[in-house]
Design an enzyme around this catalytic site. Structure first.
Site, mmCIF file in Angstrom:
data_model
loop_
_atom_site.group_PDB
_atom_site.id
_atom_site.type_symbol
_atom_site.label_atom_id
_atom_site.label_comp_id
_atom_site.label_asym_id
_atom_site.label_seq_id
_atom_site.Cartn_x
_atom_site.Cartn_y
_atom_site.Cartn_z
ATOM 1 N N GLU A 1 23.097 41.045 5.132
ATOM 2 C CA GLU A 1 23.136 41.168 6.602
ATOM 3 C C GLU A 1 21.760 41.391 7.211
ATOM 4 O O GLU A 1 21.460 40.924 8.303
ATOM 5 C CB GLU A 1 24.077 42.322 7.007
ATOM 6 N N GLU B 1 32.091 43.388 0.656
ATOM 7 C CA GLU B 1 32.784 44.554 1.233
ATOM 8 C C GLU B 1 34.289 44.466 0.997
ATOM 9 O O GLU B 1 34.940 45.468 0.687
ATOM 10 C CB GLU B 1 32.462 44.653 2.726
ATOM 11 N N GLY C 1 30.435 40.573 4.083
ATOM 12 C CA GLY C 1 31.843 40.956 4.181
ATOM 13 C C GLY C 1 32.642 40.591 2.939
ATOM 14 O O GLY C 1 33.669 41.219 2.651
ATOM 15 N N ALA D 1 31.293 37.498 6.536
ATOM 16 C CA ALA D 1 31.918 37.247 7.827
ATOM 17 C C ALA D 1 31.418 35.899 8.330
ATOM 18 O O ALA D 1 30.362 35.418 7.906
ATOM 19 C CB ALA D 1 31.538 38.350 8.805
#
Ligand code: HXC
Length: 258
Positions: A132, A112, A109, A65
């Site tokens: 993260e 993911e 992300g 992200a």
């Protein structure tokens, strides 16, 4: 068609979607995820598309992200906008087969997103991680859930709690990726796999995808019952009579229901 951060091109009945924000290693900013959702909506609705491949660039599938966009947000911001699920999960709801072709970094992300796809084909350069924890948070788009289901508790805890990045060989060994191929063959291999799937009876492919996904949503007994019903349903398709007839008559099957 191309948007600011996404390239989409046809390879016969396969759509190859390339994340294209190279300066930020394909960090998944709001605009990119919105565009990705739009392109996945369009491919899912287009009957002439049989399968999808998502890839990035040589250096990065996606580095996560967008940290610069996330840093100023507070709890109320992320809660009210339902960050991240509302915009990100489209890849996990695509009905058609969807393959992630990963080279370079697939972090946070990015990992993911790859795990939302039906399978991951990795280049030798691929690196997967959930870093993260190193920036004061935790995975928020499936990194604790899909990863744990894919690789089991101990490996998932290792990656999520320490942020350790695993290379392609380890990712294959622990079952995170389906295949590892040389970097220069990555996209062709993924598109070839997608085309192979696209050549089969489409109802059979969708029934099979649904059944495998059910394994992650149900008890074994429920999953087996679901699979059996899907198997029975396949006998209502042209693909079943064609595929079995072709086998018996030693000829190539020609699936018209694709
Ligand atoms: C915003 C990013 C970014 C990211 C890289 N960039 N990752 N920008 N968000 N996630 C930007 C850098 O700021 C830099 O921009 C440019 O991309 C190139 O990156 P470098 O760091 O200079 O490259 P390099 O030294 O090769 O290192 C590559 C890297 C590193 C190891 C991948 O960039 C990195 O650690 N990135 C962050 C990885 C991460 O923590 N991901 C998880 C994010 S959290 P400038 O402008 O400086 O040139 C997450 C949460 C998801 O994903 C939860 C819910 C969805």
């Amino acid at each position: 068609k191309a948007t600011e951060h996404i390239l989409a091109e046809r390879r016969d009945s396969v759509v190859l979607v390339s994340l294209n924000r190279p300066k930020a290693l394909n960090a998944l900013c709001d605009a990119l995820t919105r565009e990705l959702t739009e392109v996945l909506d369009a491919t899912d609705q287009d009957d002439t598309v049989a399968a999808v491949v998502i890839t990035g660039s040589a250096k990065a599938f996606a580095a996560g992200a967008d940290i610069k966009e996330m840093q100023p947000k507070n709890f109320v911001d992320v809660y009210l906008e339902d960050f991240i699920t509302s915009s990100w999960e489209r890849a996990s709801t695509v009905r058609k087969p969807i393959i992630a072709a990963v080279s370079g970094y697939a972090l946070g992300g990015g990992a993911e997103l790859a795990m939302m796809c039906d399978m991951i084909i990795a280049a030798e350069s691929a690196k997967f991680g959930q870093p993260e924890i190193t920036i004061g948070v935790l995975p928020g788009a499936g990194g604790t859930q899909r990863l744990a289901r894919a690789v089991g508790k101990s490996k998932a805890m290792d990656m999520v709690l320490t942020g350790r990045v695993v290379d392609a060989a380890e990712a294959e060994r622990i079952g995170l990726v389906a295949r590892v191929v040389p970097d220069e063959e990555l996209v062709n291999e993924a598109v070839a796999a997608a085309k192979e799937i696209a050549g089969y009876s489409r109802p059979a492919v969708l029934l099979a995808k649904e059944s495998v996904n059910r394994a992650f949503e149900s008890t074994l007994a429920e999953g087996l019952r679901f699979e059996r019903r899907m198997f029975h349903a396949a006998f209502a398709t042209e693909g079943q009579s064609e595929g079995m007839d072709a086998f018996i008559n030693k000829r190539e099957a020609d699936y018209t229901d694709r």
